[in-house]
Structure formats: C-alpha cells, structure tokens
Design an enzyme around this catalytic site. Structure first.
Site, PDB file in Angstrom:
ATOM      1  N   CYS A  94       0.785  -1.120  -0.172  1.00 51.81           N
ATOM      2  CA  CYS A  94       0.070   0.097   0.144  1.00 51.81           C
ATOM      3  C   CYS A  94       0.866   1.279  -0.091  1.00 51.81           C
ATOM      4  CB  CYS A  94      -1.089  -0.009   1.200  1.00 51.81           C
ATOM      5  SG  CYS A  94      -2.312   1.132   0.952  1.00 51.81           S
ATOM      6  N   HIS A 172      -3.786  -5.033   0.394  1.00 52.51           N
ATOM      7  CA  HIS A 172      -3.239  -5.521   1.737  1.00 52.51           C
ATOM      8  C   HIS A 172      -3.361  -6.769   1.717  1.00 52.51           C
ATOM      9  CE1 HIS A 172      -2.712  -1.635   3.626  1.00 52.51           C
ATOM     10  NE2 HIS A 172      -3.414  -1.053   2.898  1.00 52.51           N
ATOM     11  N   GLU A 174      -2.081  -8.571   4.193  1.00 52.29           N
ATOM     12  CA  GLU A 174      -2.001  -8.815   5.639  1.00 52.29           C
ATOM     13  C   GLU A 174      -3.361  -8.774   6.188  1.00 52.29           C
ATOM     14  OE1 GLU A 174      -1.496  -4.340   5.808  1.00 52.29           O
ATOM     15  OE2 GLU A 174      -1.380  -6.011   4.271  1.00 52.29           O
TER      16      GLU A 174
END
Length: 218
Positions: A94, A172, A174
């Site tokens: 990001c 993202h 994660e």
C-alpha cells in the site's frame, strides 16, 4: 533471517501490531527490527526490537500508513533514501508500494474518492486473485518499476523492479479476516466500514502475494 519492518502503522493495535504479525507469519522465527520514523509514540507490539534508524537486515518490508505519499512529509525523505541505497530485497504494501515508486522516479497522485473494497487483481502471468484494497493515493507512474498487475479501479496494482529484488502491491495481503475483526473490536474500524470488505471469498495472502514471488527472484 533479520527483517527490518518500516512500520508505518505503529500507532495502531490491529492494523499495526496484528498486521505486522500477519506480515511476518510466512517467515520462520526471524529477527525483527521495527522502525517508525513518522511517530514518537507507538504501540508496544511485545515482539521485535524498536530501532531509531534503519539497521542492517536481510529483507526490508515497508507497510501501509495513514499518511500520504501525495502529501509528502520530511520523514519520508529517510524512507526514500533507504529505498534508493539499500542492496537487500524490499517488499512494499500500500503506502510502501507508493513510496517505492515515488522514490524510484515514479509519481503518486490523490484520487477524489477513497477506495475500500475486495476486488479482482489480474496479473500479467494470467493469475486472477481477489485482494483487499483501502487507499486514496494511486501510483500513476511506476518509474523504474515494471507494472505486473492491475485491477479495474487501480491500473498499477503491483510492481516488480527489473534489476533489483523489489516487489510491491497496492492491496493489503496482511488484512486477513482476523486482522479486520480485531480492528472492528478495537474501534479502528466502524461496523459500516467493515461492510465494505467481503471476506467470505478467499483473498490473496502475504505468502502468495509477496513472499513466494520474492523467492522466485533469488
């Protein structure tokens, strides 16, 4: 392995601590250094070593941030210098994706609208994956980086450097369901904001988005 996390959500418990925990999940008991040049106070992660400046490491991972590359701040110069001068592999997520492009001759601009959604990402190798995005800045010129994936709302969704071991994603990987639910529990995300992300479908994770592709470059 020693990993330097350029930890730019260190002020947040879910997206910071739990997000970094998920970023590190594919690695086998690494030594972790946490560098957060944007803040003077941070959440105690109860893992890793907080450092005041970049340290030698085998891998650098630059996280997302609430700050914006399109609204450049002085501390970002330090991150840009690290990107430009390091000889070790770098992964960017990001904000990390954006500042790497900007530091290597690219350009980042701010959209009129925020993008928060789960959507398809199409890779040049034919893969199509689902990924979670939440951002308003966009890379519009990748500079030295090669564009390797796009989505309908984000033409530059992932990049790879042609000569250096650098990989970045705008999305993202994660932000798995446990991180999102923790953010909701801790008040880092409202129930209305949570509804923007359809996590009933599998989304691409850290291993498939960045770790395996990096290993293929080594």
């Amino acid at each position: 392995m020693h990993i330097l996390i350029v930890d730019l959500l260190a002020e947040r418990q879910a997206f910071g601590r739990e997000g970094v925990r998920e970023i590190l999940a594919p690695f086998d008991s690494p030594t972790v250094s946490l560098w957060s040049p944007h803040v003077t106070q941070r959440v105690d992660y109860e893992f890793g070593t907080v450092v005041e400046q970049p340290v030698d490491a085998d891998l650098i991972i630059i996280t997302g941030s609430r700050r914006n590359v399109s609204q450049w701040e002085d501390w970002m110069d330090e991150v840009a210098h690290l990107i430009q001068t390091t000889t070790v592999p770098i992964l960017g997520i990001c904000f990390g994706h954006q500042i790497i492009a900007a530091s290597l001759g690219g350009r980042v601009t701010r959209s009129d609208e925020n993008s928060a959604l789960v959507t398809e990402v199409s890779y040049d190798d034919g893969r199509v994956v689902k990924a979670l995005f939440t951002h308003q800045d966009h890379v519009v010129d990748a500079g030295e980086m090669n564009v390797i994936a796009s989505s309908k709302h984000c033409p530059i969704a992932a990049c790879q450097h042609p000569m250096r071991p650098i990989l970045t994603v705008q999305y993202h990987p994660e932000a798995v369901s446990s991180v999102i639910e923790k953010a909701l529990l801790l008040g880092e995300m409202s129930a209305e904001e949570r509804l923007q992300f359809n996590l009933d479908m599998p989304i691409i994770n850290m291993t498939d988005a960045l770790v395996k592709p990096l290993q293929s470059l080594e």
